[in-house]
Design an enzyme around this catalytic site. Sequence first.
Site, PDB file in Angstrom:
ATOM      1  N   CYS A  42       0.879  -1.173   0.000  1.00  0.00           N
ATOM      2  CA  CYS A  42       0.000   0.000   0.000  1.00  0.00           C
ATOM      3  C   CYS A  42       0.912   1.216   0.000  1.00  0.00           C
ATOM      4  O   CYS A  42       2.051   1.152   0.473  1.00  0.00           O
ATOM      5  CB  CYS A  42      -0.862  -0.030   1.263  1.00  0.00           C
ATOM      6  N   HIS A  43       0.430   2.350  -0.499  1.00  0.00           N
ATOM      7  CA  HIS A  43       1.315   3.514  -0.579  1.00  0.00           C
ATOM      8  C   HIS A  43       1.819   3.971   0.795  1.00  0.00           C
ATOM      9  O   HIS A  43       2.884   4.571   0.899  1.00  0.00           O
ATOM     10  CB  HIS A  43       0.656   4.676  -1.331  1.00  0.00           C
ATOM     11  N   THR A  44       1.077   3.667   1.853  1.00  0.00           N
ATOM     12  CA  THR A  44       1.504   4.096   3.184  1.00  0.00           C
ATOM     13  C   THR A  44       2.846   3.447   3.574  1.00  0.00           C
ATOM     14  O   THR A  44       3.683   4.087   4.217  1.00  0.00           O
ATOM     15  CB  THR A  44       0.398   3.786   4.222  1.00  0.00           C
ATOM     16  N   HIS A  64       1.378  -3.850   6.004  1.00  0.00           N
ATOM     17  CA  HIS A  64       0.163  -3.815   6.828  1.00  0.00           C
ATOM     18  C   HIS A  64      -1.067  -4.325   6.086  1.00  0.00           C
ATOM     19  O   HIS A  64      -2.136  -4.398   6.678  1.00  0.00           O
ATOM     20  CB  HIS A  64      -0.077  -2.398   7.351  1.00  0.00           C
ATOM     21  N   GLU A  65      -0.919  -4.679   4.794  1.00  0.00           N
ATOM     22  CA  GLU A  65      -2.075  -5.200   4.055  1.00  0.00           C
ATOM     23  C   GLU A  65      -1.791  -6.683   3.844  1.00  0.00           C
ATOM     24  O   GLU A  65      -0.855  -7.024   3.114  1.00  0.00           O
ATOM     25  CB  GLU A  65      -2.172  -4.443   2.717  1.00  0.00           C
ATOM     26  N   CYS A  94     -10.876  -2.330  20.333  1.00  0.00           N
ATOM     27  CA  CYS A  94     -10.803  -3.027  21.625  1.00  0.00           C
ATOM     28  C   CYS A  94     -12.188  -3.492  22.062  1.00  0.00           C
ATOM     29  O   CYS A  94     -12.324  -4.362  22.917  1.00  0.00           O
ATOM     30  CB  CYS A  94     -10.164  -2.127  22.689  1.00  0.00           C
ATOM     31  N   CYS A  97     -13.823   0.794  24.550  1.00  0.00           N
ATOM     32  CA  CYS A  97     -13.679   2.243  24.764  1.00  0.00           C
ATOM     33  C   CYS A  97     -14.892   3.004  24.188  1.00  0.00           C
ATOM     34  O   CYS A  97     -15.752   2.418  23.528  1.00  0.00           O
ATOM     35  CB  CYS A  97     -12.379   2.740  24.150  1.00  0.00           C
ATOM     36  N   CYS A 100     -15.121   2.626  20.391  1.00  0.00           N
ATOM     37  CA  CYS A 100     -15.599   1.308  19.954  1.00  0.00           C
ATOM     38  C   CYS A 100     -17.091   1.158  20.227  1.00  0.00           C
ATOM     39  O   CYS A 100     -17.793   0.464  19.498  1.00  0.00           O
ATOM     40  CB  CYS A 100     -14.794   0.203  20.615  1.00  0.00           C
ATOM     41  N   CYS A 108     -10.493   3.806  17.874  1.00  0.00           N
ATOM     42  CA  CYS A 108     -10.315   3.157  19.180  1.00  0.00           C
ATOM     43  C   CYS A 108      -9.241   3.856  20.031  1.00  0.00           C
ATOM     44  O   CYS A 108      -8.152   4.142  19.553  1.00  0.00           O
ATOM     45  CB  CYS A 108      -9.925   1.698  18.935  1.00  0.00           C
ATOM     46  N   ARG A 112      -5.985   2.694  18.022  1.00  0.00           N
ATOM     47  CA  ARG A 112      -6.041   3.488  16.791  1.00  0.00           C
ATOM     48  C   ARG A 112      -4.646   3.568  16.166  1.00  0.00           C
ATOM     49  O   ARG A 112      -3.636   3.397  16.855  1.00  0.00           O
ATOM     50  CB  ARG A 112      -6.576   4.889  17.072  1.00  0.00           C
ATOM     51  N   CYS A 172      -6.448  -3.351   3.956  1.00  0.00           N
ATOM     52  CA  CYS A 172      -6.251  -1.894   4.033  1.00  0.00           C
ATOM     53  C   CYS A 172      -6.922  -1.168   2.865  1.00  0.00           C
ATOM     54  O   CYS A 172      -8.016  -0.649   3.002  1.00  0.00           O
ATOM     55  CB  CYS A 172      -4.783  -1.491   4.130  1.00  0.00           C
ATOM     56  N   ARG A 367      -2.465  -3.063  -7.165  1.00  0.00           N
ATOM     57  CA  ARG A 367      -1.876  -3.797  -6.048  1.00  0.00           C
ATOM     58  C   ARG A 367      -0.992  -4.934  -6.553  1.00  0.00           C
ATOM     59  O   ARG A 367      -1.358  -5.638  -7.503  1.00  0.00           O
ATOM     60  CB  ARG A 367      -2.980  -4.375  -5.155  1.00  0.00           C
TER      61      ARG A 367
HETATM   62  N1  LIG Z   1      -6.662   7.030   5.519  1.00  0.00           N
HETATM   63  C1  LIG Z   1      -6.391   5.733   5.423  1.00  0.00           C
HETATM   64  O1  LIG Z   1      -6.895   4.914   6.198  1.00  0.00           O
HETATM   65  C2  LIG Z   1      -5.493   5.234   4.329  1.00  0.00           C
HETATM   66  C3  LIG Z   1      -5.409   3.860   4.082  1.00  0.00           C
HETATM   67  C4  LIG Z   1      -4.658   3.427   2.986  1.00  0.00           C
HETATM   68  C5  LIG Z   1      -3.968   4.327   2.205  1.00  0.00           C
HETATM   69  N2  LIG Z   1      -4.018   5.653   2.510  1.00  0.00           N
HETATM   70  C6  LIG Z   1      -3.358   6.672   1.674  1.00  0.00           C
HETATM   71  O2  LIG Z   1      -4.140   6.802   0.488  1.00  0.00           O
HETATM   72  C7  LIG Z   1      -3.321   7.287  -0.574  1.00  0.00           C
HETATM   73  C8  LIG Z   1      -3.493   6.419  -1.816  1.00  0.00           C
HETATM   74  O3  LIG Z   1      -2.947   5.129  -1.596  1.00  0.00           O
HETATM   75  P1  LIG Z   1      -2.709   4.114  -2.825  1.00  0.00           P
HETATM   76  O4  LIG Z   1      -2.130   2.883  -2.236  1.00  0.00           O
HETATM   77  O5  LIG Z   1      -3.922   4.054  -3.675  1.00  0.00           O
HETATM   78  O6  LIG Z   1      -1.543   4.922  -3.614  1.00  0.00           O
HETATM   79  P2  LIG Z   1      -1.127   4.901  -5.162  1.00  0.00           P
HETATM   80  O7  LIG Z   1       0.257   5.425  -5.226  1.00  0.00           O
HETATM   81  O8  LIG Z   1      -1.396   3.563  -5.770  1.00  0.00           O
HETATM   82  O9  LIG Z   1      -2.141   5.958  -5.840  1.00  0.00           O
HETATM   83  C9  LIG Z   1      -2.051   7.332  -5.658  1.00  0.00           C
HETATM   84  C10 LIG Z   1      -2.454   8.030  -6.969  1.00  0.00           C
HETATM   85  O10 LIG Z   1      -2.533   9.446  -6.737  1.00  0.00           O
HETATM   86  C11 LIG Z   1      -2.012  10.121  -7.873  1.00  0.00           C
HETATM   87  N3  LIG Z   1      -1.604  11.464  -7.493  1.00  0.00           N
HETATM   88  C12 LIG Z   1      -0.543  11.852  -6.740  1.00  0.00           C
HETATM   89  N4  LIG Z   1      -0.523  13.191  -6.589  1.00  0.00           N
HETATM   90  C13 LIG Z   1      -1.620  13.671  -7.234  1.00  0.00           C
HETATM   91  C14 LIG Z   1      -2.156  14.991  -7.432  1.00  0.00           C
HETATM   92  N5  LIG Z   1      -1.569  16.060  -6.917  1.00  0.00           N
HETATM   93  N6  LIG Z   1      -3.308  15.092  -8.135  1.00  0.00           N
HETATM   94  C15 LIG Z   1      -3.913  14.009  -8.668  1.00  0.00           C
HETATM   95  N7  LIG Z   1      -3.440  12.742  -8.521  1.00  0.00           N
HETATM   96  C16 LIG Z   1      -2.307  12.586  -7.817  1.00  0.00           C
HETATM   97  C17 LIG Z   1      -0.870   9.208  -8.327  1.00  0.00           C
HETATM   98  O11 LIG Z   1      -0.516   9.441  -9.704  1.00  0.00           O
HETATM   99  C18 LIG Z   1      -1.451   7.812  -8.109  1.00  0.00           C
HETATM  100  O12 LIG Z   1      -2.118   7.323  -9.244  1.00  0.00           O
HETATM  101  C19 LIG Z   1      -1.905   7.318  -0.008  1.00  0.00           C
HETATM  102  O13 LIG Z   1      -1.627   8.624   0.462  1.00  0.00           O
HETATM  103  C20 LIG Z   1      -1.977   6.352   1.154  1.00  0.00           C
HETATM  104  O14 LIG Z   1      -0.961   6.609   2.110  1.00  0.00           O
HETATM  105  C21 LIG Z   1      -4.774   6.125   3.544  1.00  0.00           C
HETATM  106 ZN   LIG Z   2      -2.572   0.889   3.646  1.00  0.00          ZN
HETATM  107 ZN   LIG Z   3     -11.576   0.741  21.529  1.00  0.00          ZN
END
Ligand SMILES: NC(=O)c1ccc[n+]([C@@H]2O[C@H](COP(=O)([O-])OP(=O)(O)OC[C@H]3O[C@@H](n4cnc5c(N)ncnc54)[C@H](O)[C@@H]3O)[C@@H](O)[C@H]2O)c1
Ligand SMILES: [Zn+2]
Ligand SMILES: [Zn+2]
Length: 374
Positions: A42-44, A64-65, A94, A97, A100, A108, A112, A172, A367
Amino acid sequence: MSSTQGQVIRCKAGKPLVIEEVEVAPPQKMEVRLKILFTSLCHTDVYFWEAKGQTPLFPRIFGHEAGGIVESVGEGVTDLKPGDHVLPVFTGECKECRHCKSAESNMCDLLRINTDRGVMIEDGKTRFSKNGKPIYHFLGTSTFSEYTVVHVGCVAKINPAAPLDKVCVLSCGISTGLGATLNVAKPTKGSTVAIFGLGAVGLAAAEGARIAGASRIIGIDLNPSRFNEAKKFGITEFVNPKDHDKPIQEVLAEMTDGGVDRSVECTGNINAMISAFECVHDGWGVAVLVGVPNKDDAFKTHPVNVLNERTLKGTFFGNYKPRSDIPSVVEKYMNKELELEKFITHQVPFSEINKAFEYMLGGEGLRCMISMEN
Ligand SMILES: NC(=O)c1ccc[n+]([C@@H]2O[C@H](COP(=O)([O-])OP(=O)(O)OC[C@H]3O[C@@H](n4cnc5c(N)ncnc54)[C@H](O)[C@@H]3O)[C@@H](O)[C@H]2O)c1
Ligand SMILES: [Zn+2]
Ligand SMILES: [Zn+2]
């Protein structure tokens, strides 16, 4: 003379992941040890690996995925037993809390998401080590390992008939995008939804919009190669900010008679977050932030944009509670209400995990499924 002469230069010196043999201690109180069968990138993970995130801990095990099987359980664990099929989740539940117990929150108090903690909650120690030296955990999951130890509250027990190499992506990205639309943005039938970022998370958000009955789903991405793939996910129109010389929120306002009804930001880019907010229609528009920002980012908009009755929201994991809600999202896949195959564009054995990073850094595919057993 260059302006950097005589100055310390900070730059990226990326180093690929290395595979090492580690020791994984038995699970302690309220913990489970999992055998990971599949994990995806995942991108994170990439973002924290690039150290754009908070305090970098080293050495640590990312990931994490994932999908796996319970190997053993620690003291006090009653809901899981060896052999159960599970999805570990970076944020926990949990069940005790206030969060939850609230129907509105998945934040959580105990479990969290915590990007800085590299140790287990029970004793502040790690369960991974090498030659007696600790190796830190990441997001409480560390799934880039054949075995990992996770708090029981971060483990969703799922239907054992579900193929782990597919439902892995629900651990994820896909749950996050889907939930961001269905649980948070909540578009009504016939509405117009803008999705910023067409990676797996954004396209899962688009799936959510399609399921909710949105009539226009506008995809925004800087990478033109995303557009072809996006057609399979119900995206009806594409906008590349690079093709316009005015702010993308203005382009969207023109396309939609004043703004979209809902927007979901899945890029992690601060400017895209601001555009995602400013492109929603005044009076009723709702924008949802999902992307993980850089450490020093600040969200800046004129307060009038809010006074004009726009709503800004954010979410982790699509507001799903991992243990209570994810088993039923897995059932959506089993009942063919949700397709996961189209999100999995690459497959590699664990020994080639660095390829998964290359695909994501190159904006190639969605993915990459990493198989722990060859
Ligand atoms: N909040 C959460 O729970 C959570 C969970 C998972 C992932 N995320 C986040 O979600 C985001 C996406 O994750 P992913 O795995 O799909 O990533 P990814 O890299 O596969 O996709 C991101 C896309 O965004 C595009 N992009 C980047 N900058 C841009 C801009 N300024 N304008 C338009 N498009 C743009 C990229 O070209 C790419 O296609 C990441 O920041 C990740 O960390 C958050
Ligand atoms: Zn993720
Ligand atoms: Zn909790």
